[in-house]
Scaffold this motif. Sequence first.
Motif, PDB file in Angstrom:
ATOM      1  N   HIS A 108      36.156  32.711  26.578  1.00  0.00           N
ATOM      2  CA  HIS A 108      37.459  32.749  26.176  1.00  0.00           C
ATOM      3  C   HIS A 108      38.435  33.158  27.186  1.00  0.00           C
ATOM      4  O   HIS A 108      38.224  33.665  28.285  1.00  0.00           O
ATOM      5  N   LYS A 109      39.655  32.801  27.061  1.00  0.00           N
ATOM      6  CA  LYS A 109      40.885  32.979  28.037  1.00  0.00           C
ATOM      7  C   LYS A 109      40.920  34.613  27.916  1.00  0.00           C
ATOM      8  O   LYS A 109      41.191  35.240  26.704  1.00  0.00           O
ATOM      9  N   ILE A 110      41.219  35.493  29.132  1.00  0.00           N
ATOM     10  CA  ILE A 110      41.522  36.599  28.986  1.00  0.00           C
ATOM     11  C   ILE A 110      43.066  37.181  29.211  1.00  0.00           C
ATOM     12  O   ILE A 110      43.494  36.578  30.230  1.00  0.00           O
ATOM     13  N   MET A 111      43.832  37.967  28.426  1.00  0.00           N
ATOM     14  CA  MET A 111      45.047  38.198  28.624  1.00  0.00           C
ATOM     15  C   MET A 111      45.213  39.453  29.350  1.00  0.00           C
ATOM     16  O   MET A 111      44.460  40.617  28.879  1.00  0.00           O
ATOM     17  N   ILE A 112      45.995  39.648  30.480  1.00  0.00           N
ATOM     18  CA  ILE A 112      46.343  40.897  30.915  1.00  0.00           C
ATOM     19  C   ILE A 112      47.751  41.318  30.517  1.00  0.00           C
ATOM     20  O   ILE A 112      48.823  40.830  30.615  1.00  0.00           O
ATOM     21  N   GLN A 113      47.581  42.851  30.233  1.00  0.00           N
ATOM     22  CA  GLN A 113      48.793  43.374  29.935  1.00  0.00           C
ATOM     23  C   GLN A 113      49.295  44.842  30.460  1.00  0.00           C
ATOM     24  O   GLN A 113      48.218  45.529  30.180  1.00  0.00           O
ATOM     25  N   GLY A 114      49.966  44.981  31.560  1.00  0.00           N
ATOM     26  CA  GLY A 114      50.223  46.212  32.127  1.00  0.00           C
ATOM     27  C   GLY A 114      51.697  46.691  31.974  1.00  0.00           C
ATOM     28  O   GLY A 114      52.594  45.915  31.934  1.00  0.00           O
ATOM     29  N   VAL A 115      51.642  48.040  31.715  1.00  0.00           N
ATOM     30  CA  VAL A 115      53.096  48.950  31.617  1.00  0.00           C
ATOM     31  C   VAL A 115      52.895  49.995  32.547  1.00  0.00           C
ATOM     32  O   VAL A 115      52.078  50.894  32.247  1.00  0.00           O
ATOM     33  N   HIS A 116      53.449  50.032  33.766  1.00  0.00           N
ATOM     34  CA  HIS A 116      53.399  51.207  34.628  1.00  0.00           C
ATOM     35  C   HIS A 116      51.943  51.303  34.957  1.00  0.00           C
ATOM     36  O   HIS A 116      51.384  50.387  35.458  1.00  0.00           O
ATOM     37  N   GLU A 117      51.295  52.431  34.668  1.00  0.00           N
ATOM     38  CA  GLU A 117      50.084  52.673  35.243  1.00  0.00           C
ATOM     39  C   GLU A 117      48.996  52.154  34.296  1.00  0.00           C
ATOM     40  O   GLU A 117      47.489  52.339  34.566  1.00  0.00           O
ATOM     41  N   LEU A 118      49.330  51.852  33.108  1.00  0.00           N
ATOM     42  CA  LEU A 118      48.296  51.494  31.997  1.00  0.00           C
ATOM     43  C   LEU A 118      47.954  50.097  31.916  1.00  0.00           C
ATOM     44  O   LEU A 118      49.161  49.035  31.971  1.00  0.00           O
ATOM     45  N   TYR A 119      46.923  49.537  31.671  1.00  0.00           N
ATOM     46  CA  TYR A 119      46.776  48.032  31.276  1.00  0.00           C
ATOM     47  C   TYR A 119      45.672  47.813  30.444  1.00  0.00           C
ATOM     48  O   TYR A 119      44.662  48.480  30.117  1.00  0.00           O
ATOM     49  N   ASP A 120      45.695  46.532  29.703  1.00  0.00           N
ATOM     50  CA  ASP A 120      44.711  46.087  28.866  1.00  0.00           C
ATOM     51  C   ASP A 120      44.254  44.823  29.348  1.00  0.00           C
ATOM     52  O   ASP A 120      44.814  44.192  30.002  1.00  0.00           O
ATOM     53  N   LEU A 121      42.813  44.333  28.915  1.00  0.00           N
ATOM     54  CA  LEU A 121      42.136  43.252  29.251  1.00  0.00           C
ATOM     55  C   LEU A 121      41.956  42.761  27.952  1.00  0.00           C
ATOM     56  O   LEU A 121      40.915  43.357  27.220  1.00  0.00           O
ATOM     57  N   GLU A 122      42.244  41.816  27.382  1.00  0.00           N
ATOM     58  CA  GLU A 122      42.248  41.465  26.007  1.00  0.00           C
ATOM     59  C   GLU A 122      41.511  40.120  25.750  1.00  0.00           C
ATOM     60  O   GLU A 122      42.313  39.050  26.574  1.00  0.00           O
ATOM     61  N   GLU A 123      40.347  39.722  25.090  1.00  0.00           N
ATOM     62  CA  GLU A 123      39.917  38.571  24.888  1.00  0.00           C
ATOM     63  C   GLU A 123      40.812  37.905  23.936  1.00  0.00           C
ATOM     64  O   GLU A 123      41.139  38.205  22.741  1.00  0.00           O
ATOM     65  N   THR A 124      41.408  36.626  24.260  1.00  0.00           N
ATOM     66  CA  THR A 124      42.325  35.767  23.529  1.00  0.00           C
ATOM     67  C   THR A 124      41.618  34.947  22.630  1.00  0.00           C
ATOM     68  O   THR A 124      40.439  34.786  22.903  1.00  0.00           O
ATOM     69  N   PRO A 125      42.125  34.285  21.337  1.00  0.00           N
ATOM     70  CA  PRO A 125      41.465  33.291  20.434  1.00  0.00           C
ATOM     71  C   PRO A 125      41.036  31.830  21.226  1.00  0.00           C
ATOM     72  O   PRO A 125      40.335  31.339  20.814  1.00  0.00           O
ATOM     73  N   GLU A 126      41.892  31.761  22.321  1.00  0.00           N
ATOM     74  CA  GLU A 126      41.826  30.412  23.074  1.00  0.00           C
ATOM     75  C   GLU A 126      40.494  30.628  23.941  1.00  0.00           C
ATOM     76  O   GLU A 126      40.264  31.538  24.583  1.00  0.00           O
ATOM     77  N   THR A 127      39.819  29.428  23.875  1.00  0.00           N
ATOM     78  CA  THR A 127      38.626  29.168  24.778  1.00  0.00           C
ATOM     79  C   THR A 127      39.294  28.122  25.925  1.00  0.00           C
ATOM     80  O   THR A 127      40.093  27.290  25.729  1.00  0.00           O
ATOM     81  N   TRP A 128      38.222  28.222  26.998  1.00  0.00           N
ATOM     82  CA  TRP A 128      38.454  27.151  27.828  1.00  0.00           C
ATOM     83  C   TRP A 128      37.891  25.855  27.642  1.00  0.00           C
ATOM     84  O   TRP A 128      36.509  26.115  27.336  1.00  0.00           O
ATOM     85  N   LYS A 129      38.327  24.742  27.434  1.00  0.00           N
ATOM     86  CA  LYS A 129      37.710  23.589  27.098  1.00  0.00           C
ATOM     87  C   LYS A 129      36.866  22.984  28.180  1.00  0.00           C
ATOM     88  O   LYS A 129      37.187  23.159  29.283  1.00  0.00           O
ATOM     89  N   LEU A 130      35.990  22.299  27.791  1.00  0.00           N
ATOM     90  CA  LEU A 130      35.193  21.490  28.683  1.00  0.00           C
ATOM     91  C   LEU A 130      36.041  20.402  29.566  1.00  0.00           C
ATOM     92  O   LEU A 130      36.701  19.736  29.191  1.00  0.00           O
TER      93      LEU A 130
END
Length: 367
Positions: free
Chosen positions: A312-334
């Motif tokens: 799955h594609k991973i989304m990064i979201q950061g605000v100041h010193e905090l951040y998330d790494l979230e697995e999105t519903p989208e996958t990398w296609k062959l």
Amino acid sequence: MERNILEIEEDCPELIPIEKEIQVQPGQIPVTIITGYLGAGKTTLLNYILTEQHNKRIAVILNEFGEGSALEKSLAVSQDGELYEEWLELRNGCLCCSVKNNGLKAIENLMQKKGKFDYILLETTGLADPGSVASMFWVDAELGTDIYLDGIITIVDAKYGIQHLTEKKEEGLVNEAARQAALADLIIINKTDLVGQEEINHLKEVVSSINGCVQIIETKKSRVNLSDVLDLHAFGGKASTRLFEHFNSSGETHLDKAITTVTFDVQGSVSEENLNAYIQNLLWEKNIEDKTGAPMNIIRLKGIVSVNGKSHKIMIQGVHELYDLEETPETWKLGEQRINRLIFIGKNLDKKILEDMFSATVITERM
């Protein structure tokens, strides 16, 4: 110097494990933060929402009142100014209260009325840092089970916006209006009836030079279509498909130490450990410098990355010193090229240095 995540000091922000897919749970209530400089039209927008017939049950937390507000006499604030005394239920189904703090206590008490509303709008004060308000939704685990951050909306005054956004501050201080624009997922240019189209276009250019990936809409007297401001999903996996739809920035710094946007694409995959180390050096250690030796100050970070071993594609979201790494519903296609796309908004940003350091963490792509 890169650091293993296990070596990070205990007082650093807790990360959400990358293996955990974060999804909106049934019954979770979205929260949208409304910010903007003094007089831009925040309270006018919220008063409009509170009084119009729109068949939506919205809870509104007001932090400021303009002179002569029709709702002001109905909303009692406690003597210490920290908490409202009661919620006011309005004829159009909305709930409303007034607070003098960041609204956290109001939200906690509001959740006792769960079922009477399906959306929360939270207004910040005109000089507030919306990033600090947004961070409470990440650090308060208990609060996060009931609500989720939908997005940050910044209202900009069409007549005085450029003046506010370009105002010079003392060394070391950040322009509040520019920071609010930098953190925004949506910018509403208000009071467009007071200026000509040429001035509006110039303001849009200034806004885009600060935040190159923000959506911009124009309005008069803060009257907007609610479908344009609600359910942005700016901090969730659904945002990955439109993360770069509104990107409009050359990444060049036009004003010394101004807030700007840079973005780059790098092909390949990165290990989870190296990705964390790269982000932590930027957001926590602040030890990546520009060519002049000034530390890069990241206000907002967004991105889609390919993590080695993850389909799955991973989304990064950061605000100041905090951040998330979230697995999105989208996958990398062959056969699809794994393109990492990162957006940085902040001060003293050097695109080449940021890109080169990220490229150094990329490993051979695995299809």
